[in-house]
Design an enzyme around this catalytic site. Structure first.
Site, short mmCIF file in Angstrom:
data_model
loop_
_atom_site.label_atom_id
_atom_site.label_comp_id
_atom_site.label_asym_id
_atom_site.label_seq_id
_atom_site.Cartn_x
_atom_site.Cartn_y
_atom_site.Cartn_z
N ARG A 182 11.75 -1.86 10.11
CA ARG A 182 11.01 -1.22 11.10
C ARG A 182 10.94 -2.39 12.07
O ARG A 182 10.71 -3.60 11.86
CB ARG A 182 9.54 -1.24 10.27
CG ARG A 182 9.30 0.04 9.79
CD ARG A 182 8.06 0.44 8.89
NE ARG A 182 6.79 -0.20 9.68
CZ ARG A 182 5.59 -0.52 8.99
NH1 ARG A 182 5.52 0.10 7.86
NH2 ARG A 182 4.75 -1.04 9.79
N ARG A 238 0.02 -8.48 13.71
CA ARG A 238 -0.60 -7.37 12.53
C ARG A 238 -1.55 -8.13 11.66
O ARG A 238 -2.57 -7.39 11.42
CB ARG A 238 0.59 -6.45 11.98
CG ARG A 238 1.26 -5.49 12.91
CD ARG A 238 2.20 -5.03 12.16
NE ARG A 238 2.39 -4.51 11.04
CZ ARG A 238 3.29 -4.60 10.17
NH1 ARG A 238 4.53 -5.04 10.35
NH2 ARG A 238 3.15 -3.98 8.78
N LYS A 258 1.00 -1.24 -0.01
CA LYS A 258 -0.12 0.05 0.11
C LYS A 258 0.88 1.33 -0.21
O LYS A 258 0.49 2.12 -0.62
CB LYS A 258 -0.77 0.04 1.18
CG LYS A 258 -1.98 -1.03 1.26
CD LYS A 258 -2.71 -0.58 2.63
CE LYS A 258 -1.82 -0.72 3.77
NZ LYS A 258 -1.97 -1.55 4.80
N ARG A 310 -9.01 1.95 9.83
CA ARG A 310 -8.75 0.49 10.08
C ARG A 310 -9.90 -0.06 11.01
O ARG A 310 -9.67 -1.28 11.27
CB ARG A 310 -7.53 0.53 10.86
CG ARG A 310 -6.16 0.17 9.95
CD ARG A 310 -5.15 -0.43 11.02
NE ARG A 310 -3.89 -0.82 10.63
CZ ARG A 310 -3.17 -0.18 10.13
NH1 ARG A 310 -3.39 1.11 9.49
NH2 ARG A 310 -1.91 -0.77 9.82
N ARG A 352 11.34 -6.00 3.78
CA ARG A 352 10.99 -4.51 3.67
C ARG A 352 12.17 -3.84 4.58
O ARG A 352 12.53 -4.08 5.59
CB ARG A 352 9.61 -4.42 4.35
CG ARG A 352 9.42 -2.88 4.24
CD ARG A 352 7.86 -2.61 4.31
NE ARG A 352 7.25 -2.94 5.29
CZ ARG A 352 6.06 -2.67 5.58
NH1 ARG A 352 5.07 -2.30 4.43
NH2 ARG A 352 5.49 -3.07 6.69
P1 ADP Z 1 1.08 -1.92 8.27
O1 ADP Z 1 2.10 -1.92 7.34
O2 ADP Z 1 0.83 -2.83 9.16
O3 ADP Z 1 -0.23 -1.47 7.28
P2 ADP Z 1 0.94 0.93 9.20
O4 ADP Z 1 2.11 1.59 8.66
O5 ADP Z 1 -0.26 1.33 8.47
O6 ADP Z 1 1.14 -0.59 9.14
O7 ADP Z 1 0.72 1.15 10.67
C1 ADP Z 1 1.67 0.97 11.76
C2 ADP Z 1 1.01 0.97 12.92
O8 ADP Z 1 0.41 2.23 13.27
C3 ADP Z 1 -0.06 0.22 13.21
O9 ADP Z 1 0.36 -1.22 13.49
C4 ADP Z 1 -0.75 0.79 14.48
O10 ADP Z 1 -0.42 0.50 15.52
C5 ADP Z 1 -0.68 2.10 13.98
N1 ADP Z 1 -1.69 2.68 13.11
C6 ADP Z 1 -1.66 3.21 11.65
N2 ADP Z 1 -2.95 3.65 11.14
C7 ADP Z 1 -3.94 3.15 12.33
C8 ADP Z 1 -5.29 3.24 12.20
N3 ADP Z 1 -5.82 3.85 11.27
N4 ADP Z 1 -6.12 3.06 13.40
C9 ADP Z 1 -5.29 2.52 14.44
N5 ADP Z 1 -3.91 2.19 14.37
C10 ADP Z 1 -3.10 2.65 13.51
#
Ligand code: ADP
Ligand code: ZN
Length: 225
Positions: A169, A180, A13, A86, A120
């Site tokens: 990360r 996750r 994404k 989310r 990654r």
């Molecule tokens: P991923 O690669 O898992 O999609 P993101 O970079 O989007 O990871 O998000 C990393 C972390 O930030 C999530 O695991 C969560 O803790 C927090 N986070 C990001 N966006 C949201 C959201 N919309 N609602 C709640 N927590 C979020």
């Protein structure tokens, strides 16, 4: 155009939305990137969200919505939301707050996700969205041919965009990745069902090829609307 990009962690994404940002001239709003930058800065917000990110858990809705609202108020008509909504709560708030034109739904098998996530590497500069991958995949699962070459920087482990060091990360470690994915299936899949029920327009893509091809496919499907 107001877009949402939606899919499991590690589905690319972040990469697709960076390409779409350039090609469509829209703002990329990535809640994950925002939270990670705040944690690095150790701002008040960063301190509040740090432990959730470390454990792969979702940040509470009130906090996330407040952050997103502020940015949407500035960017209004041209954005792609990456990582938001989310939860059904977040989705409900969003579609009542502003009209969304399309949702880009990324499909990919779990096995591929886990391989891709472990490869990654991201830029260590909090103001840069440089994103790379050291894993090379070429295999067929359930009739989907995955041809996902690595996405290497020009210089070993150095960001092409800004020259900073690349890092893995914290939450890309395998045990956190499994958490996750669990969180995604439990809390985020219902968001898709909710948005479909509400009649939002979905564009579906299999993430089985290089990001630039996927981004082209997304743009062509959006313009065929
Ligand atoms: P991923 O690669 O898992 O999609 P993101 O970079 O989007 O990871 O998000 C990393 C972390 O930030 C999530 O695991 C969560 O803790 C927090 N986070 C990001 N966006 C949201 C959201 N919309 N609602 C709640 N927590 C979020
Ligand atoms: Zn960089």
């Amino acid at each position: 155009m107001r877009l949402i990009i939606f899919g499991p962690p590690g589905s690319g994404k972040g990469t697709y939305s960076s390409i779409l940002k350039e090609k469509l001239g829209i703002e990329k709003i990535s809640t994950g990137d925002i939270f990670r930058a705040e944690v690095k800065k150790q701002s008040e917000l960063g301190k509040k969200v740090e432990s959730y990110l470390k454990q792969g858990l979702l940040v509470p809705d009130e906090i996330v919505i407040e952050v997103v609202k502020k940015i949407i108020d500035e960017k209004k008509d041209n954005f792609i939301l990456d990582g938001f909504p989310r939860t059904v709560n977040q989705a409900e708030w969003l579609i009542n707050y502003i009209k969304i034109d399309a949702i880009i739904k990324i499909n990919v098998h779990d096995e591929i996700l886990i391989e891709k996530i472990s490869g990654r590497r991201v830029c260590s500069n909090p103001n840069c969205d440089g994103n790379y991958n050291i894993t090379d995949i070429d295999k067929v699962i359930d009739g989907i041919h995955y041809k996902l070459p690595s996405l290497l920087p020009k210089n070993d482990m150095i960001c092409d965009k800004c020259g900073s060091k690349l890092i893995q990360r914290d939450d890309d470690r395998p045990e956190i990745v499994r958490e996750r994915l669990k969180v995604y299936y439990q809390q985020t899949k219902p968001v898709e069902e909710y948005l479909r029920k509400k009649g939002l327009y979905f564009v579906e893509i299999w993430a089985n090829r290089e990001p630039k091809f996927i981004a082209e496919e997304i743009i062509s499907k959006l313009s065929n609307r």
